[in-house]
Scaffold this motif. Structure first.
Motif, short mmCIF file in Angstrom:
data_model
loop_
_atom_site.label_atom_id
_atom_site.label_comp_id
_atom_site.label_asym_id
_atom_site.label_seq_id
_atom_site.Cartn_x
_atom_site.Cartn_y
_atom_site.Cartn_z
N GLN A 263 67.79 -28.50 -58.16
CA GLN A 263 67.70 -29.43 -59.21
C GLN A 263 66.71 -30.65 -59.12
O GLN A 263 66.83 -31.12 -58.07
CB GLN A 263 69.21 -29.96 -59.47
N LEU A 264 65.86 -30.52 -60.15
CA LEU A 264 64.65 -31.57 -60.00
C LEU A 264 64.70 -32.12 -61.19
O LEU A 264 64.23 -31.53 -62.31
CB LEU A 264 63.34 -30.82 -59.39
N ASN A 265 64.98 -33.55 -61.26
CA ASN A 265 64.73 -34.22 -62.36
C ASN A 265 63.73 -35.54 -62.28
O ASN A 265 63.64 -36.04 -60.98
CB ASN A 265 66.14 -34.83 -62.85
N ILE A 266 63.10 -35.62 -63.34
CA ILE A 266 61.98 -36.64 -63.18
C ILE A 266 61.90 -37.60 -64.30
O ILE A 266 62.24 -37.05 -65.40
CB ILE A 266 60.50 -36.20 -62.84
N THR A 267 61.48 -38.73 -64.26
CA THR A 267 61.26 -39.64 -65.29
C THR A 267 59.54 -40.03 -65.18
O THR A 267 59.04 -40.37 -64.22
CB THR A 267 62.02 -40.94 -65.42
N ALA A 268 59.00 -39.78 -66.52
CA ALA A 268 57.65 -40.09 -66.45
C ALA A 268 57.04 -40.75 -67.69
O ALA A 268 57.90 -40.64 -68.73
CB ALA A 268 56.79 -38.78 -66.13
N VAL A 269 55.92 -41.02 -67.66
CA VAL A 269 55.18 -41.48 -69.09
C VAL A 269 55.07 -40.40 -70.14
O VAL A 269 55.07 -39.29 -69.67
CB VAL A 269 53.71 -41.99 -68.73
#
Length: 401
Positions: A263-269
């Motif tokens: 599980q890989l979750n990211i927040t980005a522009v």
């Protein structure tokens, strides 16, 4: 800059200011959803949104259309603010039930038939090539039917396809056709991330059981069992089974089941081009990550001029078969098979089953530069092909004319 339009009676649309907007989608879901809080200062806003009138909305990010769909609910507050929820045209795949029975059809043929039967507008339809022996659902949604068709195609070819809606028209596309890869990196546009890995649902042994209770196929991962022990899964199939085909399906399925869940979750522009189904290049030095990922789920939030996105990512499988056309032979061609061995994959070292009968066959896939270049289905399995060749697998180039 987000622009939001309400469309009634097929007019050009009325621009309405918004306070905030959320736009999202995920792998396996029927289409994309949108929720927005419309600005309360717009005059008579409550009179412009009546879901029973079949009101549509269209949203642009700068000049690019990112969403078009039907408003399915609205909520009005005392301050005259209006909160709306909308779905794109794949709602018609999710909200229509029927009985389905397809024999020897490709997923693309099933897709076109469903669209025509339920008057759903479509445009781009990729030729999936692989002929599915049978799809039978006593009751289900159009989406259920397409998911089964695409899953059967993936099990047989290793190629993934997906369905989306663009500018009010639904499409069936090949997943790896998204050739543009956006980069997300620490120190550039990545805001936050979380990573986890689990073997809680791992499988080391897989059995396929036929309707009479006999084991039609069995595969196990010896190396993995030395590390984690035995975890067995049984799948029962009611239809009559072709031994060579089901053996290949078992190998592909076990390969997927034997992988740990990551599980890989990211927040980005925010970037409105990055949605579920596309590929991103992710760089996180702390995790020693510098590789491509599929976007399984995306959630875009707009607050004024601020656009952020949250993504759930999945590894790109570099071993997926590449579907290509080379020389004078292409997918869908009827060719002469010279007879001989066939294989469960384009790279298999040993053939499966007995020698196959020569005769007419259809090319359903091509693996460029692989040892066994062509995937063929003979006339005994495909009603569109004459003759009685029983080839059903990958064969060497020199056996195809």
């Amino acid at each position: 800059m987000i622009s939001f339009y309400i469309v009634k009676n097929n007019n050009k649309g009325t621009s309405i200011p918004i306070s905030s907007l959320n736009w999202n989608g995920r792998k396996g879901a029927a289409g994309r959803s949108l929720s927005a809080i419309l600005h309360p200062n717009y005059p008579n806003i409550e009179n412009n949104i009546d879901v029973s009138d079949g009101v549509k909305c269209v949203v642009y990010d700068d000049k690019k259309e990112i969403f078009r769909g039907i408003v399915i609910s609205n909520e009005m507050g005392k301050d005259k603010s209006v909160n709306i929820t909308a779905r794109d045209n794949l709602i018609y795949f999710a909200n229509n039930d029927d009985t389905f029975n397809y024999i020897n059809k490709t997923a693309s043929e099933v897709f076109k038939d469903l669209c025509n039967r339920f008057e759903i507008a479509y445009k781009e339809v990729y030729d999936t090539g692989y002929v599915i022996p049978k799809i039978s659902l006593e009751k289900g949604t159009l989406w259920d039917c397409m998911l089964e068709a695409l899953q059967e195609t993936y099990k047989a070819t290793g190629i993934r396809y997906y369905i989306d809606s663009k500018e009010g028209l639904v499409r069936l596309l090949k997943r790896k056709n998204n050739t543009k890869v956006w980069q997300i990196a620490v120190g550039e546009n990545l805001s936050d991330y979380s990573y986890s890995k689990s073997i809680g649902g791992i499988v080391t042994r897989l059995k396929i059981i036929s309707s009479n209770g006999t084991v039609s196929s069995f595969e196990k991962d010896d190396e993995l069992e030395k590390k984690v022990g035995i975890f067995q899964k049984i799948i029962k199939k009611n239809e009559s089974l072709n031994v060579g085909l089901v053996t290949g399906e078992t190998k592909v399925s076990l390969k997927n089941f034997s992988k740990p869940t990551e599980q890989l979750n990211i927040t980005a522009v925010g970037n409105s081009d990055i949605v579920s189904g596309c590929i991103v290049r992710l760089k996180i030095p702390e995790l020693k990550i510098d590789r491509d990922y599929y976007v399984d789920e995306d959630n875009h939030e707009y607050q004024g001029d601020l656009h952020t996105m949250s993504l759930t990512l999945n590894n790109v499988n570099d071993t997926e078969v590449k579907d290509v056309s080379t020389g004078s032979k292409k997918i869908g061609d009827i060719v002469d098979f010279a007879g001989g061995s066939h294989y469960i994959s384009s790279t298999a070292e040993t053939p499966t089953g007995s020698l196959r009968v020569a005769g007419k066959a259809k090319i359903t896939n091509i693996a460029e530069k692989a040892p066994h270049k062509y995937h063929l289905i003979g006339g005994i399995y495909d009603v569109t092909v004459s003759g009685n060749s029983n080839v059903y697998g990958w064969v060497d180039e020199n056996t195809v004319k």
